[in-house]
Design a protein around this motif. Structure first.
Motif, short mmCIF file in Angstrom:
data_model
loop_
_atom_site.label_atom_id
_atom_site.label_comp_id
_atom_site.label_asym_id
_atom_site.label_seq_id
_atom_site.Cartn_x
_atom_site.Cartn_y
_atom_site.Cartn_z
N PHE A 252 0.81 -1.21 0.00
CA PHE A 252 0.00 0.00 0.00
C PHE A 252 0.85 1.27 0.00
N ASP A 253 2.09 1.16 0.46
CA ASP A 253 2.96 2.34 0.46
C ASP A 253 3.64 2.57 -0.88
N LEU A 254 3.39 1.69 -1.85
CA LEU A 254 4.04 1.80 -3.16
C LEU A 254 3.70 3.12 -3.84
N VAL A 255 2.42 3.45 -3.92
CA VAL A 255 2.00 4.67 -4.63
C VAL A 255 2.52 5.93 -3.93
N PRO A 256 2.39 6.07 -2.59
CA PRO A 256 2.97 7.25 -1.94
C PRO A 256 4.47 7.39 -2.19
N LYS A 257 5.19 6.28 -2.22
CA LYS A 257 6.63 6.35 -2.49
C LYS A 257 6.91 6.82 -3.92
N VAL A 258 6.12 6.34 -4.86
CA VAL A 258 6.27 6.78 -6.25
C VAL A 258 6.02 8.28 -6.34
N ILE A 259 4.95 8.76 -5.70
CA ILE A 259 4.62 10.19 -5.75
C ILE A 259 5.77 11.02 -5.18
N ARG A 260 6.30 10.61 -4.06
CA ARG A 260 7.40 11.38 -3.44
C ARG A 260 8.64 11.38 -4.33
N GLN A 261 8.87 10.27 -5.03
CA GLN A 261 10.02 10.24 -5.95
C GLN A 261 9.79 11.15 -7.15
N VAL A 262 8.57 11.13 -7.69
CA VAL A 262 8.27 12.02 -8.83
C VAL A 262 8.45 13.48 -8.43
N LYS A 263 8.04 13.83 -7.20
CA LYS A 263 8.21 15.20 -6.73
C LYS A 263 9.67 15.61 -6.66
N GLN A 264 10.56 14.64 -6.44
CA GLN A 264 11.98 14.96 -6.42
C GLN A 264 12.50 15.30 -7.82
N MET A 265 11.82 14.80 -8.84
CA MET A 265 12.32 14.95 -10.20
C MET A 265 11.61 16.03 -11.01
N TYR A 266 10.32 16.27 -10.73
CA TYR A 266 9.52 17.16 -11.56
C TYR A 266 8.77 18.18 -10.71
N PRO A 267 8.44 19.33 -11.29
CA PRO A 267 7.78 20.40 -10.53
C PRO A 267 6.29 20.11 -10.33
N ILE A 268 5.94 19.60 -9.18
CA ILE A 268 4.57 19.19 -8.87
C ILE A 268 3.94 20.18 -7.90
N ALA A 269 2.71 20.58 -8.18
CA ALA A 269 1.94 21.41 -7.26
C ALA A 269 1.45 20.51 -6.12
N ASP A 270 2.02 20.65 -4.94
CA ASP A 270 1.76 19.71 -3.85
C ASP A 270 0.29 19.62 -3.46
N ASN A 271 -0.44 20.70 -3.59
CA ASN A 271 -1.85 20.70 -3.22
C ASN A 271 -2.77 20.29 -4.36
N ARG A 272 -2.17 19.78 -5.46
CA ARG A 272 -2.97 19.35 -6.60
C ARG A 272 -2.47 17.99 -7.11
N VAL A 273 -2.52 17.00 -6.22
CA VAL A 273 -2.16 15.62 -6.54
C VAL A 273 -3.44 14.80 -6.46
N TYR A 274 -3.70 13.99 -7.50
CA TYR A 274 -4.97 13.26 -7.61
C TYR A 274 -4.70 11.80 -7.93
N ILE A 275 -5.72 10.98 -7.68
CA ILE A 275 -5.56 9.54 -7.97
C ILE A 275 -6.86 8.99 -8.52
N THR A 276 -6.72 8.11 -9.53
CA THR A 276 -7.88 7.55 -10.21
C THR A 276 -7.51 6.18 -10.76
N GLY A 277 -8.47 5.51 -11.40
CA GLY A 277 -8.19 4.23 -12.02
C GLY A 277 -9.47 3.53 -12.42
N HIS A 278 -9.29 2.36 -13.03
CA HIS A 278 -10.43 1.53 -13.47
C HIS A 278 -10.40 0.21 -12.72
N SER A 279 -11.59 -0.28 -12.33
CA SER A 279 -11.74 -1.60 -11.72
C SER A 279 -10.93 -1.69 -10.42
N ASN A 280 -9.97 -2.62 -10.33
CA ASN A 280 -9.13 -2.68 -9.14
C ASN A 280 -8.39 -1.37 -8.90
N GLY A 281 -8.09 -0.64 -9.98
CA GLY A 281 -7.45 0.67 -9.84
C GLY A 281 -8.37 1.67 -9.18
#
Length: 569
Positions: free
Chosen positions: A279-308
């Motif tokens: 379950f910590d996989l996605v939060p870790k990915v997000i934190r890594q992406v923030k290290q590499m790219y300019p992300i608006a911290d208050n505008r992070v979203y999550i979505t998906g289909h079926s199990n996603g």
């Protein structure tokens, strides 16, 4: 009428993973394609010779799908125990460009010892290995760029506090973001997360057109379905397979929305549903992406289909702090690792999209959950897609109405902004591993103590379930939407004018995270738990705490300057 056994349609979009082909398990409403409908009708009759004929006819009518129809024909011949035809059509598939994505299921098992079959499978295995090595070689520049960007971020974090007071560091973190340089700003970027010591989780990053490193972008995380069928991670999350696997409509709508989108892979062991190990996989990915790219911290979203979609819902219920908004298509709104505490969703929002012929969770169930969510005062919307639309329709159909669904989903999400300092929170958990929402954390449970009257579970009955094999068939069954395998603890919390008021049930330890956006550190802070003062005094703005939490979280908006640990008696 429903057509079964159309695995190639899915494999064409999914790519690297094998899905089990079960006659009757994949269904489509009757279409305008006479050959395909006739093929399906003969599958249902188990008239394999006629099914072969119509598969070939559809391949002739639709050359782009020709080899997928050969794969269908090979299976039908195998089911008919026609060795010659099964080998013939398999040889055509093996020599085609779909060979590396083709899957030969248990219906071919009786051919496994045939030397000619073994030779064809060896040919396909060699093609798969060649493709794998080509992808690995093509990924090397991406690995080099990721390593450079992460090293750049490490250097920034190492010097961020130099010569600054606690107050200056806080302002620095909140108001400035280092400008990074990029050797590549192409649409697709590939990255990897080192995970659980020895694993590499691949994910794809999609950059917006005209990417500008001086601008902060919203980030949308898209989660895939079928997690139980993924035995391992692919080597590379390359666009040729990732785009189809996660859904071309998600990819295209993200591109049109001027955002950065991330597509992480999961497996049956490490994912966003169950077990909890991943379950910590996605939060870790997000934190890594923030290290590499300019992300608006208050505008992070999550979505998906079926199990996603169920995964996105689970983050809303269990770990919402990183996110501003949540959504899902063909969702089953149920936490699989514990209780589903729907009131937790009141801290954010959810946009749900449901189709009327979905076996995964019925439309009537979505209506009941939506009514309950609205009764609880949640920001919950439910969009219905009617017209005998099954579980896969919104994933693969490209008609204009489907495009509109994705436009509305993204518009709903992107209109939300996170407020990590809301002055009222409700949080409930049955596992302190998921005890935190923003500034409030349940750090200890006492489920043997007296339960407060206000601490009640919420649930609804779900009826009108549909058959997996044929979703036009309504099942005579009902169930409860949520399960509660363990006792939970809950806290109602608010703050104003340096005073926190908490009401608890089944809780014995709480942490409060403090920010200058919430309190005046120059004045005493008072905390009342169940109408009793448990803390009254000054709390200092701690530079080391600021730095440590920032380096761990990488969040420049939810910046925490200190915390209080409170025992509940």
């Amino acid at each position: 009428m429903y057509v079964a056994s159309l695995l190639p349609f899915y494999v064409r979009h999914i790519g690297w993973l094998p899905l089990f082909l079960l006659v009757g398990s994949i269904s489509f409403a009757q279409s305008d394609n006479v050959a395909l409908d006739s093929m399906g009708a003969n599958i249902n009759r188990k008239n394999w010779k006629e099914a072969i004929k119509w598969a070939i006819k559809d391949g002739e009518d639709h050359p782009a799908d020709k080899y997928w129809r050969y794969l269908n024909a090979a299976e039908f011949a195998s089911l008919d125990k026609d060795t010659s035809l099964a080998l013939h059509y398999t040889s055509l598939v093996a020599a085609s460009d779909i060979a590396t994505n083709a899957y030969f299921n248990a219906n071919f098992d009786w051919l496994r010892d045939d030397p000619r079959w073994k030779a064809l499978m060896t040919q396909i295995d060699q093609a798969i290995e060649q493709q794998k090595q080509e992808r690995i070689r093509a990924s090397l520049p991406f690995r080099k760029e990721q390593k450079r960007l992460l090293a750049q971020a490490d250097q920034e974090r190492a010097i961020v506090a130099n010569g600054l007071s606690a107050e200056q560091l806080y302002q620095q973190l909140r108001q400035t973001r280092p400008l990074r340089s990029y050797s590549s700003t192409e649409r697709y970027q590939y990255a990897w997360l080192s995970y659980k010591d020895s694993l590499e989780v691949p994910y794809m990053i999609q950059l917006p057109a005209n990417f500008d490193p001086r601008k902060d972008y919203p980030l949308v995380v898209v989660l895939h379905g079928a997690v139980s069928q993924q035995s391992s991670f692919p080597d590379v999350a390359d666009s040729t397979t990732t785009t189809g696997f996660f859904g071309a409509s998600f990819v295209e709508q993200a591109r049109q929305s001027d955002i950065i989108a991330v597509f992480p892979y999961g497996t049956r062991q490490y994912n966003w549903m169950q077990p909890d190990a991943g379950f910590d996989l996605v939060p870790k990915v997000i934190r890594q992406v923030k290290q590499m790219y300019p992300i608006a911290d208050n505008r992070v979203y999550i979505t998906g289909h079926s199990n996603g979609a169920t995964g996105a819902f689970s983050y809303l219920m269990k770990e919402p702090s990183l996110f501003a908004g949540f959504s899902g298509i063909n969702n089953r709104p149920q936490v699989r690792t514990g209780g589903t505490f729907l009131r937790n969703g009141g801290n954010r929002s959810f946009h749900n999209v449901a189709t009327d012929y979905d076996y995964y969770f019925p439309l009537e169930g979505h209506r009941s959950v939506t009514a309950l969510a609205n009764q609880l005062g949640m920001d919950w919307s439910n969009q219905e897609v009617i017209g005998k639309r099954d579980h896969s329709y919104l994933m693969f159909s490209q008609d204009s109405s489907v495009k509109s669904v994705y436009q509305q989903l993204f518009a709903n999400m992107l209109a939300k902004q996170r407020n990590p300092f809301a002055n009222q929170l409700y949080w409930e958990c049955d596992d302190v591993q998921h005890g935190r929402c923003d500034w409030l954390e349940i750090a200890g449970l006492d489920t043997l103590s007296t339960k407060a009257n206000w601490h009640q579970s919420t649930n609804v009955s779900v009826r009108s379930w549909r058959s997996v094999e044929d979703p036009s068939v309504l099942l005579d069954s009902s169930s409860r939407a949520f399960v509660f395998p363990r006792r939970s603890g809950a806290v109602q919390a608010s703050y104003s004018n340096n005073v926190f008021r908490l009401t608890t049930s089944h809780v014995n330890l709480i942490r409060l995270y403090l920010s200058p956006e919430m309190v005046d550190f120059k004045r005493p802070i008072r905390v009342l738990v169940n109408n009793k003062t448990v803390y009254s005094g000054l709390v200092h703005l701690d530079k080391e705490y600021l730095l440590t939490t920032y380096q761990r979280e990488g969040d420049r908006q939810a910046v925490w300057a200190n915390h209080l640990v409170l025992k509940v008696k």
